[in-house]
Design an enzyme around this catalytic site. Structure first.
Site, short mmCIF file in Angstrom:
data_model
loop_
_atom_site.label_atom_id
_atom_site.label_comp_id
_atom_site.label_asym_id
_atom_site.label_seq_id
_atom_site.Cartn_x
_atom_site.Cartn_y
_atom_site.Cartn_z
N GLY A 26 -6.03 -92.65 37.06
CA GLY A 26 -6.06 -91.47 36.22
C GLY A 26 -7.29 -90.63 36.49
N ASP A 53 -11.09 -89.29 36.59
CA ASP A 53 -12.43 -89.87 36.69
C ASP A 53 -13.40 -88.78 37.13
OD1 ASP A 53 -12.58 -89.91 39.76
OD2 ASP A 53 -10.84 -91.17 39.41
N ASP A 104 -14.91 -71.19 54.43
CA ASP A 104 -14.17 -70.70 53.27
C ASP A 104 -13.00 -69.82 53.67
OD1 ASP A 104 -15.83 -72.01 51.50
OD2 ASP A 104 -17.09 -70.26 51.08
N GLU A 143 -20.71 -71.58 56.19
CA GLU A 143 -20.03 -71.62 54.89
C GLU A 143 -18.97 -70.54 54.79
OE1 GLU A 143 -18.58 -72.85 51.93
OE2 GLU A 143 -20.55 -73.80 51.94
N ASP A 182 -3.50 -89.82 42.98
CA ASP A 182 -4.61 -90.49 42.32
C ASP A 182 -5.46 -91.25 43.35
OD1 ASP A 182 -6.22 -91.29 40.28
OD2 ASP A 182 -4.87 -92.84 39.52
N ILE A 183 -6.77 -91.09 43.23
CA ILE A 183 -7.71 -91.77 44.12
C ILE A 183 -8.41 -92.86 43.32
CG2 ILE A 183 -9.60 -91.50 45.75
CD1 ILE A 183 -7.09 -89.82 46.41
N SER A 214 -17.46 -77.95 49.72
CA SER A 214 -17.21 -76.55 50.06
C SER A 214 -16.07 -76.43 51.07
CB SER A 214 -18.46 -75.87 50.60
OG SER A 214 -18.94 -76.56 51.72
#
Length: 609
Positions: free
Chosen positions: A580, A582, A303, A299, A561-562, A516
């Site tokens: 839009g 979600d 990062d 992690e 937009d997905i 992450s």
């Protein structure tokens, strides 16, 4: 050096009576149902030490919140006029009557006022005391509890009391009733074991109109690097100009260590211009950063390599905070600190010059954090936003579920003893004062089904969501009625790629993913936007959400937009990604070029489009 109060606590633990205290009549302050998935093992050892935090009320917080929204609203004349540390502290300081009442109570147990550890604003008092004394002060019994699935153990109680007259002077006392495990992104990272798509070598590039030069190298489909992200999110050849004032940071917990050798190997292979670059490490609450390769944290490496890689050469900081579960509940281990997040918050709020962008890839189920404590943590994050810090959190990797089993089949229940079937929101992603990041995958981008998203059961819908979210809820109709809080703070706010990221960790080069990965990606992009503003003498963006929702309504092509796909969980398909906003991918993924033009334009008053 031990304080007098601690000395008294040791006497109590040893069975020696403390000085006679005032005989206060206690009343239950907070009580929770025994948490699902946890088993009471045995009474906590009497000499086990805990860092007791006492939160005093913040009577002017509503004024701070008003300031926050005004200086974060791109249509307001005060946009960008961030508050100083001293101004924020003045707005969250407790009344003197509360300070005096709590001091008097603690004095009855031998704690002199000048010996107490206090936050800068005086709204927190911290004591390191043995369980035996905590049980006496709170009229409760602590036990060792163990999480059945993970084996994590904590010392907690399900109820505590305070003198009745103190209820108006104390908001919360912890650790008591919180069973959050603050998962180190086993909840929010997944090894890239999904089958990668075969790349069409006859097609060297994939046409993506919003990408840099309108295309992305086809090798990026299922194999991501910083170069891929710069192409996909239209960063191109933008180079930071304000490295003298701009800063970025990532947080690390649970013995996740950021390895410098891995960082150098990553840069050598994927970011050669950053070879020999580095980052600062700040150690909090006895945090460490073990540099042996076998201690490298996946992690932490993920990062730092992506947040710092995308924003290079912006000065970067990795915060490593000590304290982590599991606590081993034996008779030898008499001290543990498994609420490290509170220690980081205490540190960063005391920093007079925090980084402008901070990314965090840790979280837990909202229902495992008592409402009183979640509210206080959320308010701490609001303080950072008011000071001009953009706070970014991953939205979780469990869709609408709790992550305790396969997202497609898991059964989700409330933690209130009623065992009602409900979707399980994540925290701190559900806090209205942070920017939550969901996940996509593949190119062209699609919804990644793990993407955490939904509606808070604790926090009401903030004003900045009053257009986008009701529209989605209306279109949802009766679907999932009763499974979610339609009037709650909805999340995520935006999304980014969340799978097939190449990293180095422990000397090995492999693929990884999850929200992450998405959070530090957005963190790096936000840092570049801050750089562009600071280079022009403009203030940093600070709290992002009012701006994000304004842009989403007015300049929707600033986000990609997905549409389609869902974040399954709790035995359902979860919410669907629609046109839009979600609760799966938010407004979508960032188009840096568009956002850059907005960020350096007439953003201080009305947009100039």
């Amino acid at each position: 050096m031990k304080s007098f109060g601690l000395f008294v606590g040791l006497l109590v633990a040893a069975g020696v009576a403390a000085a006679p205290g005032k005989d206060y009549e206690h009343k239950v302050k907070e009580s929770v149902a025994p948490p699902r998935g946890w088993t009471k093992v045995k009474p906590a050892p009497a000499d086990h030490f805990i860092d007791l935090r006492i939160g005093l009320p913040q009577p002017k917080f509503h004024e701070l919140e008003q300031h926050l929204y005004e200086i974060s609203d791109p249509f307001h004349e005060r946009y960008g006029a961030h508050l100083s540390k001293e101004e924020v502290e003045a707005l969250i300081a407790p009344h003197e009557e509360s300070v005096s009442a709590v001091d008097e109570w603690l004095a009855s147990y031998g704690f002199a006022s000048h010996e107490l550890s206090r936050s800068s604003a005086g709204d927190w008092v911290k004591l390191r005391i043995p369980v035996s004394l905590a049980e006496e002060m709170l009229k409760t019994e602590y036990h060792v509890w163990q999480h059945e699935e993970s084996g994590d153990a904590v010392v907690r109680t399900t109820s505590y009391s305070l003198p009745e007259h103190l209820h108006v002077h104390i908001d919360v006392v912890q650790p008591t009733t919180t069973f959050a495990r603050m998962r180190g992104m086993k909840a929010t990272y997944h090894y890239a074991d999904e089958e990668a798509r075969v790349v069409n070598i006859a097609q060297p590039t994939i046409p993506i109109p919003s990408a840099y030069n309108g295309q992305v190298n086809s090798s990026c489909n299922g194999s991501l690097t910083p170069t891929c992200l710069r192409e996909l999110y239209n960063i191109g050849d933008y180079t930071p100009q304000a490295a003298d004032v701009n800063k970025i940071a990532c947080t690390g917990y649970l013995e996740q260590y950021a390895n410098f050798e891995d960082f150098n190997d990553f840069n050598a292979k994927y970011l050669p211009e950053a070879i020999n670059s580095t980052f600062d490490v700040i150690y909090i609450n006895n945090g460490s950063n073990d540099q042996s390769l076998d201690a490298a944290g996946v992690e932490a490496d993920l990062d730092t390599q992506y947040a710092f890689g995308l924003s290079y050469p912006t000065p970067a900081t990795f915060y490593t905070t000590g304290g982590s579960p599991p606590f081993i509940p034996d008779d030898i281990t008499t001290s543990d600190s498994n609420e490290p997040y509170a220690d980081w918050l205490s540190y960063i709020l005391n920093d007079p010059n925090p980084p402008q962008t901070i990314s965090t890839s840790y979280g837990d189920d909202e229902q495992t954090v008592p409402y009183s404590y979640a509210t206080r943590v959320c308010r701490e994050l609001a303080q950072l936003g008011a000071r001009g810090v953009s706070i970014i959190f991953s939205s979780g990797d469990n869709g609408v579920g709790d992550g305790d089993s396969d997202p497609a089949t898991q059964e989700c229940y409330t933690n209130n003893g009623l065992n009602e079937t409900k979707f399980v929101p994540a925290f701190p992603a559900s806090c209205p004062y942070v920017t939550a990041v969901g996940a996509t995958w593949y190119i062209p981008e699609e919804t990644y089904f793990i993407s955490g998203g939904g509606f808070s059961n604790y926090f009401s819908r903030p004003l900045y969501q009053d257009i986008a979210v009701p529209h989605y809820v209306k279109n949802l109709g009766n679907t999932y009625e009763g499974l979610y809080n339609a009037s709650g703070r909805a999340y995520p706010d935006v999304a980014a790629q969340g799978q097939f990221f190449w990293i180095f960790s422990g000397g090995e080069n492999f693929l990884i993913g999850g929200t992450s990965a998405a959070a530090p990606t957005v963190g790096g992009i936000v840092s570049l936007l801050n750089d562009a503003r600071l280079a022009k003498g403009l203030p940093a963006l600070g709290f992002l959400n009012p701006l994000i929702y304004a842009i989403g309504a007015i300049v929707p092509d600033a986000f990609n937009d997905i549409v389609g796909g869902s974040n399954r969980g709790c035995g359902t398909e979860g919410f669907t990604a629609e046109v839009g906003w979600d609760p799966v991918t938010g407004f979508g993924t960032p188009n840096f070029g568009k956002l850059h033009d907005i960020a350096v334009g007439n953003i201080g008053g009305l947009f100039d489009f």
